[in-house]
Design an enzyme around this catalytic site. Structure first.
Site, PDB file in Angstrom:
ATOM      1  N   ALA A   1       0.830  -1.198   0.000  1.00 26.92           N
ATOM      2  CA  ALA A   1       0.000   0.000   0.000  1.00 26.92           C
ATOM      3  C   ALA A   1       0.863   1.246   0.000  1.00 26.92           C
ATOM      4  CB  ALA A   1      -0.917  -0.013   1.231  1.00 26.92           C
ATOM      5  N   SER A   2       0.257   2.342  -0.389  1.00 32.52           N
ATOM      6  CA  SER A   2       0.903   3.651  -0.357  1.00 32.52           C
ATOM      7  C   SER A   2       2.244   3.611  -1.082  1.00 32.52           C
ATOM      8  CB  SER A   2       1.046   4.115   1.098  1.00 32.52           C
ATOM      9  OG  SER A   2       1.508   5.435   1.154  1.00 32.52           O
ATOM     10  N   GLY A   3       3.353   3.796  -0.368  1.00 32.04           N
ATOM     11  CA  GLY A   3       4.672   3.803  -0.989  1.00 32.04           C
ATOM     12  C   GLY A   3       5.033   2.471  -1.612  1.00 32.04           C
TER      13      GLY A   3
END
Length: 83
Positions: free
Chosen positions: A62-64
């Protein structure tokens, strides 16, 4: 846990090594620093210009983790991977 500078250096070393024919990254990360993710994304982008880069997502990307994965040539994830 991997620091962005350490990981960037490992990717660069693999990119510049003619004996390395492809790079496979295992991403299992809930995210992290925007700057760290961007540093790794940039190095993945440079690497894929000279050899195949494949991402294998773990339980969480997720995200990065998702961001750096998007720079790869191919991405593989399980149906249950949280992205």
């Amino acid at each position: 846990q991997v620091a962005s500078d350490e990981f960037k250096n490992l990717l660069r070393k693999a990119r510049l090594d003619d004996k390395v024919k492809a790079i496979v990254l295992r991403v299992n990360s809930p995210g992290g620093s925007v700057i760290a993710s961007d540093v790794i994304w940039h190095e993945v982008t440079l690497a894929k210009k000279v050899k195949p880069v494949v991402v294998s997502m773990g339980d969480v990307a997720a995200s990065g983790g998702y961001y750096i994965s998007c720079a790869a040539d191919s991405v593989f994830a399980n149906a249950g991977t949280i992205t």
